[in-house]
Write a protein that holds these residues in place. Structure first.
Motif, PDB file in Angstrom:
ATOM      1  N   PRO A 299       0.889  -1.270  -0.122  1.00 35.62           N
ATOM      2  CA  PRO A 299      -0.142   0.429   0.133  1.00 35.62           C
ATOM      3  C   PRO A 299       0.442   1.229   0.135  1.00 35.62           C
ATOM      4  CG  PRO A 299       0.539  -0.707   2.675  1.00 35.62           C
ATOM      5  CD  PRO A 299       0.760  -1.603   1.086  1.00 35.62           C
ATOM      6  N   ALA A 300       0.134   2.339   0.024  1.00 38.25           N
ATOM      7  CA  ALA A 300       1.269   3.650  -0.038  1.00 38.25           C
ATOM      8  C   ALA A 300       1.605   3.769   1.175  1.00 38.25           C
ATOM      9  CB  ALA A 300      -0.234   4.727  -1.089  1.00 38.25           C
ATOM     10  N   ALA A 301       1.720   3.511   1.999  1.00 41.78           N
ATOM     11  CA  ALA A 301       2.773   3.618   3.156  1.00 41.78           C
ATOM     12  C   ALA A 301       3.573   2.655   3.545  1.00 41.78           C
ATOM     13  CB  ALA A 301       1.460   2.718   5.056  1.00 41.78           C
ATOM     14  N   ASP A 302       3.556   1.734   2.580  1.00 39.60           N
ATOM     15  CA  ASP A 302       5.116   0.983   2.268  1.00 39.60           C
ATOM     16  C   ASP A 302       6.230   1.814   1.262  1.00 39.60           C
ATOM     17  OD1 ASP A 302       4.314  -0.625   4.315  1.00 39.60           O
ATOM     18  OD2 ASP A 302       3.645  -1.992   3.225  1.00 39.60           O
ATOM     19  N   GLU A 303       5.653   2.847   1.043  1.00 38.06           N
ATOM     20  CA  GLU A 303       6.929   3.758  -0.354  1.00 38.06           C
ATOM     21  C   GLU A 303       7.570   3.553  -0.004  1.00 38.06           C
ATOM     22  OE1 GLU A 303       4.363   7.143  -1.483  1.00 38.06           O
ATOM     23  OE2 GLU A 303       3.005   6.711  -2.962  1.00 38.06           O
ATOM     24  N   ILE A 304       7.947   3.798  -0.787  1.00 39.78           N
ATOM     25  CA  ILE A 304       9.782   3.902  -0.312  1.00 39.78           C
ATOM     26  C   ILE A 304      10.042   5.794  -0.099  1.00 39.78           C
ATOM     27  CG2 ILE A 304      12.327   4.836  -1.051  1.00 39.78           C
ATOM     28  CD1 ILE A 304      11.679   1.972  -2.910  1.00 39.78           C
ATOM     29  N   VAL A 305      10.760   6.155   0.869  1.00 42.68           N
ATOM     30  CA  VAL A 305      11.345   7.127   1.326  1.00 42.68           C
ATOM     31  C   VAL A 305      12.457   7.552   1.197  1.00 42.68           C
ATOM     32  CG1 VAL A 305      11.418   8.815   3.347  1.00 42.68           C
ATOM     33  CG2 VAL A 305       9.708   6.786   3.708  1.00 42.68           C
ATOM     34  N   PRO A 306      12.943   8.507   0.151  1.00 42.88           N
ATOM     35  CA  PRO A 306      13.801   8.882  -0.576  1.00 42.88           C
ATOM     36  C   PRO A 306      14.955   9.019   0.707  1.00 42.88           C
ATOM     37  CG  PRO A 306      13.017  10.789  -1.236  1.00 42.88           C
ATOM     38  CD  PRO A 306      11.598   9.298  -0.531  1.00 42.88           C
ATOM     39  N   LEU A 307      15.920   9.259   1.166  1.00 41.15           N
ATOM     40  CA  LEU A 307      16.949  10.415   1.593  1.00 41.15           C
ATOM     41  C   LEU A 307      16.408  11.180   2.945  1.00 41.15           C
ATOM     42  CD1 LEU A 307      20.220   9.845  -0.639  1.00 41.15           C
ATOM     43  CD2 LEU A 307      19.988   8.194   2.041  1.00 41.15           C
ATOM     44  N   THR A 308      16.892  10.935   3.509  1.00 40.66           N
ATOM     45  CA  THR A 308      15.979  12.742   4.845  1.00 40.66           C
ATOM     46  C   THR A 308      16.559  13.052   5.716  1.00 40.66           C
ATOM     47  OG1 THR A 308      13.815  13.863   5.116  1.00 40.66           O
ATOM     48  CG2 THR A 308      13.810  11.167   5.206  1.00 40.66           C
ATOM     49  N   LYS A 309      16.414  13.844   6.784  1.00 41.25           N
ATOM     50  CA  LYS A 309      16.721  14.404   7.824  1.00 41.25           C
ATOM     51  C   LYS A 309      15.891  14.324   8.664  1.00 41.25           C
ATOM     52  CE  LYS A 309      17.749  18.883   7.025  1.00 41.25           C
ATOM     53  NZ  LYS A 309      18.777  19.860   7.475  1.00 41.25           N
ATOM     54  N   ASP A 310      15.193  14.379   7.945  1.00 44.26           N
ATOM     55  CA  ASP A 310      13.999  14.595   8.858  1.00 44.26           C
ATOM     56  C   ASP A 310      13.266  13.867   9.738  1.00 44.26           C
ATOM     57  OD1 ASP A 310      11.134  15.042   9.612  1.00 44.26           O
ATOM     58  OD2 ASP A 310      10.372  15.734   8.293  1.00 44.26           O
ATOM     59  N   LYS A 311      13.882  13.286  11.041  1.00 45.60           N
ATOM     60  CA  LYS A 311      13.190  12.437  12.084  1.00 45.60           C
ATOM     61  C   LYS A 311      11.711  11.786  12.367  1.00 45.60           C
ATOM     62  CE  LYS A 311      16.033  12.220  15.714  1.00 45.60           C
ATOM     63  NZ  LYS A 311      16.352  12.828  17.026  1.00 45.60           N
ATOM     64  N   THR A 312      11.041  13.142  12.494  1.00 48.06           N
ATOM     65  CA  THR A 312      10.050  12.609  12.467  1.00 48.06           C
ATOM     66  C   THR A 312       8.628  12.117  11.712  1.00 48.06           C
ATOM     67  OG1 THR A 312       9.889  15.073  13.872  1.00 48.06           O
ATOM     68  CG2 THR A 312       7.489  13.933  12.918  1.00 48.06           C
ATOM     69  N   LEU A 313       8.813  12.709  10.345  1.00 47.11           N
ATOM     70  CA  LEU A 313       9.152  11.736   8.884  1.00 47.11           C
ATOM     71  C   LEU A 313       9.693  10.282   9.318  1.00 47.11           C
ATOM     72  CD1 LEU A 313       7.947  11.343   6.496  1.00 47.11           C
ATOM     73  CD2 LEU A 313       9.541  12.575   5.385  1.00 47.11           C
ATOM     74  N   LEU A 314      10.577   9.761   9.384  1.00 45.75           N
ATOM     75  CA  LEU A 314      11.070   8.749   9.370  1.00 45.75           C
ATOM     76  C   LEU A 314      10.176   7.644  10.173  1.00 45.75           C
ATOM     77  CD1 LEU A 314      15.183   9.276   8.615  1.00 45.75           C
ATOM     78  CD2 LEU A 314      13.580   8.158   6.999  1.00 45.75           C
ATOM     79  N   LYS A 315       9.618   8.898  11.282  1.00 55.15           N
ATOM     80  CA  LYS A 315       9.840   7.233  12.283  1.00 55.15           C
ATOM     81  C   LYS A 315       8.081   7.597  12.211  1.00 55.15           C
ATOM     82  CE  LYS A 315      10.899   8.899  17.199  1.00 55.15           C
ATOM     83  NZ  LYS A 315      11.271   9.725  17.657  1.00 55.15           N
ATOM     84  N   SER A 316       7.293   7.902  11.843  1.00 54.07           N
ATOM     85  CA  SER A 316       5.735   8.123  11.450  1.00 54.07           C
ATOM     86  C   SER A 316       5.758   7.116  10.588  1.00 54.07           C
ATOM     87  CB  SER A 316       6.011   8.945  10.996  1.00 54.07           C
ATOM     88  OG  SER A 316       4.410   8.916  10.460  1.00 54.07           O
ATOM     89  N   ARG A 317       7.110   7.058   9.377  1.00 55.94           N
ATOM     90  CA  ARG A 317       6.057   6.443   8.185  1.00 55.94           C
ATOM     91  C   ARG A 317       6.555   4.729   8.583  1.00 55.94           C
ATOM     92  NH1 ARG A 317       6.311   8.404   3.048  1.00 55.94           N
ATOM     93  NH2 ARG A 317       5.622   5.993   2.163  1.00 55.94           N
ATOM     94  N   ILE A 318       7.940   4.203   9.553  1.00 58.51           N
ATOM     95  CA  ILE A 318       8.580   3.421  10.208  1.00 58.51           C
ATOM     96  C   ILE A 318       6.771   2.653  10.907  1.00 58.51           C
ATOM     97  CG2 ILE A 318       9.872   2.151  12.026  1.00 58.51           C
ATOM     98  CD1 ILE A 318      11.338   4.035  10.904  1.00 58.51           C
ATOM     99  N   ASN A 319       6.518   3.651  11.815  1.00 60.00           N
ATOM    100  CA  ASN A 319       5.179   3.771  12.271  1.00 60.00           C
ATOM    101  C   ASN A 319       3.555   3.281  11.314  1.00 60.00           C
ATOM    102  OD1 ASN A 319       5.519   3.222  15.544  1.00 60.00           O
ATOM    103  ND2 ASN A 319       5.948   5.180  15.093  1.00 60.00           N
ATOM    104  N   GLY A 320       3.471   3.401  10.329  1.00 60.33           N
ATOM    105  CA  GLY A 320       2.705   3.224   9.643  1.00 60.33           C
ATOM    106  C   GLY A 320       2.980   1.939   8.562  1.00 60.33           C
ATOM    107  N   LEU A 321       4.049   0.943   8.571  1.00 55.53           N
ATOM    108  CA  LEU A 321       4.318   0.004   7.166  1.00 55.53           C
ATOM    109  C   LEU A 321       3.605  -0.667   7.902  1.00 55.53           C
ATOM    110  CD1 LEU A 321       8.155  -0.437   8.277  1.00 55.53           C
ATOM    111  CD2 LEU A 321       7.795   0.424   6.320  1.00 55.53           C
ATOM    112  N   VAL A 322       2.698  -2.012   6.840  1.00 58.58           N
ATOM    113  CA  VAL A 322       1.994  -2.461   6.791  1.00 58.58           C
ATOM    114  C   VAL A 322       2.402  -4.139   6.392  1.00 58.58           C
ATOM    115  CG1 VAL A 322      -0.359  -2.674   5.787  1.00 58.58           C
ATOM    116  CG2 VAL A 322      -0.167  -0.742   6.423  1.00 58.58           C
TER     117      VAL A 322
END
Length: 469
Positions: A299-322
């Motif tokens: 699903p869209a929740a499992d999209e690749i996240v390209p390189l980022t230093k946004d810790k909040t975004l990374l943790k949110s996407r990790i928690n949302g993995l399906v």
């Protein structure tokens, strides 16, 4: 005739000069010293003994001081490193860091020469971006006390922080380099239950440790590459990576004929560049996935996240993995490479583009899976075994993953592997061992706590603590 006894000649004692050895200069001086009655020589002699005694005593005191100093410094260094690691895991746990530091310090000063005073303390400084020891310790003297020196400081009083660690990445193995990390995460069905929960906690730990909010930290960016039957790209990157594939393909004939529809996931790349990071384009695009539903299992929740230093975004996407379907690990491996490659920067926004390869950028891939790679695709992007599908265009998923890993390491990218609860699956273990840069970077945790410890261990290796004095 009268006989007379002959008398013996009279005994004459020998002359002293004939029996006594010559006294020599030493005996003569000693005799004069004995006859000396002015007292000045005796006083000088006594003072010489006092000075000699102080000299020997000072040497004893200084020997004890040197030993106590070395033990104290070693104990401080160990304590600061231990406390700093606590803050690396949670930069708000200053109380826990202090307690850990004191515990290490106390343990390492056992057997030290008793001190007259020890004011050494440990605390977070510089807005919790460093951890340091402060204060001093004093050793009482024995012999030097006769010279009115009652104690000796073990540390240099001019140094405000004798032991200190920076908690942010300001240096490391590549000096002042930046760091780019790709994190491949297995979200296949076998990760259900507590395993996906454990993975989310472990991945969050890594992000917390390697990315700092401090302006003093070296630049660190992380990319997320969830994988299952393939990988799902952001919509904006799809056409750049795969071109303009047909909306459907029909394969086979007769009873073995089937039509498959374009899905939103991508799979492997075929052709001469299948095991390189050459930029996508004509004849070098990755294949699109085709299946009977035309839907990507990720699903869209499992999209690749390209390189980022946004810790909040990374943790949110990790928690949302399906969780999704089967394990095409070679595709996850390929994209863990592509997000680190400047050749693929056309897919990303400026802030997400990878830096050029070289000494100024340290690139790291972390490959995590819980099983054997078991899904591959034919020349049309249809999974092998499907009705009408052909054989695997590049061979098995396992063979492709190993070939990709060989090429990744040849580019100078450091590869860590994590095989979670693999049990006796020797194929999976051997594949991950092959992919790791060296045996010290291949991990096989068997439960959730070991998985978290593995991610922390890798993060701490990436963001090493270095003592500064």
């Amino acid at each position: 005739m009268v006989l007379r006894k002959a008398s013996s000649p009279a005994f004459t004692p020998p002359c002293p000069s004939q029996t006594r050895p010559r006294s020599g200069p030493f005996i003569a001086h000693l005799a004069r010293f004995r006859r000396e009655d002015s007292g000045s020589v005796a006083i000088i002699f006594a003072l010489m003994f006092v000075a000699l005694g102080l000299f020997v005593g000072a040497a004893v005191d200084l020997g004890r001081w040197l030993q106590a100093r070395h033990q104290t410094i070693a104990a401080m260094d160990a304590a600061v490193l231990a406390g700093g690691r606590v803050l690396q895991l949670d930069d708000k746990d200053v109380t826990g860091a202090r307690a850990t530091a004191y515990r290490y310090y106390s343990e390492n000063i056992k057997g030290r020469t008793p001190l007259v005073e020890d004011t050494i303390t440990f605390d977070a400084i510089e807005d919790n971006t460093a951890f340091a020891a402060m204060g001093n310790a004093y050793m009482p003297t024995t012999f030097l006390n006769l010279a009115r020196i009652s104690r000796l400081p073990l540390l240099n009083l001019s140094e405000s922080h004798f032991s200190k660690v920076d908690l942010v990445s300001t240096g490391g193995s590549q000096g002042d380099s930046s760091i780019e990390i790709s994190l491949m995460l297995d979200v296949t069905g076998s990760m259900s239950g507590s395993k996906i929960t454990d993975l989310k906690l472990a991945a969050e730990d890594l992000v917390n440790i390697v990315i700092s909010d401090s302006s003093r930290a070296k630049p660190v960016r992380v990319a997320l590459v969830p994988f299952a039957e393939g990988v799902r790209l952001p919509q904006s990157a799809l056409s750049v990576a795969r071109g303009s594939p047909a909306s459907s393909v029909t394969v086979g004939s007769g009873w073995n004929k089937a039509t498959y529809y374009r899905a939103e996931c991508v799979v492997e790349r075929k052709g001469n560049e299948k095991y390189t990071d050459a930029a996508p384009g004509t004849n070098t695009y990755v294949m699109t996935m085709y299946n009977s539903s035309g839907r990507c299992g990720l699903p869209a929740a499992d999209e690749i996240v390209p390189l980022t230093k946004d810790k909040t975004l990374l943790k949110s996407r990790i928690n949302g993995l399906v969780l999704s379907n089967t394990t095409a690990g070679h595709i996850g491996t390929a994209w863990a490479w592509y997000v680190l490659s400047p050749n693929w920067n056309a897919l990303w926004n400026t802030a997400n583009k990878a830096a050029a390869h070289g000494e100024e950028t340290e690139k790291i891939a972390i490959l995590m899976t819980d099983g054997e790679y078991n899904l591959q695709y034919d020349t049309n992007g249809i999974s092998t075994g499907s009705t009408g599908a052909g054989s695997a265009v590049n061979g098995s998923s396992t063979d492709q993953a190993r070939a990709l890993c060989t090429a990744i390491k040849a580019k100078g990218i450091t590869v860590y592997t994590i095989g979670f609860a693999l049990g006796r699956n020797s194929t999976a273990v051997n594949t991950l061992n092959h992919c790791a840069t060296d045996p010290s970077k291949a991990y096989t945790p068997e439960n959730g706590e070991e998985l978290r410890e593995t991610f922390r261990n890798i993060a701490l290796k990436i963001n090493q603590l270095y003592l500064t004095h």
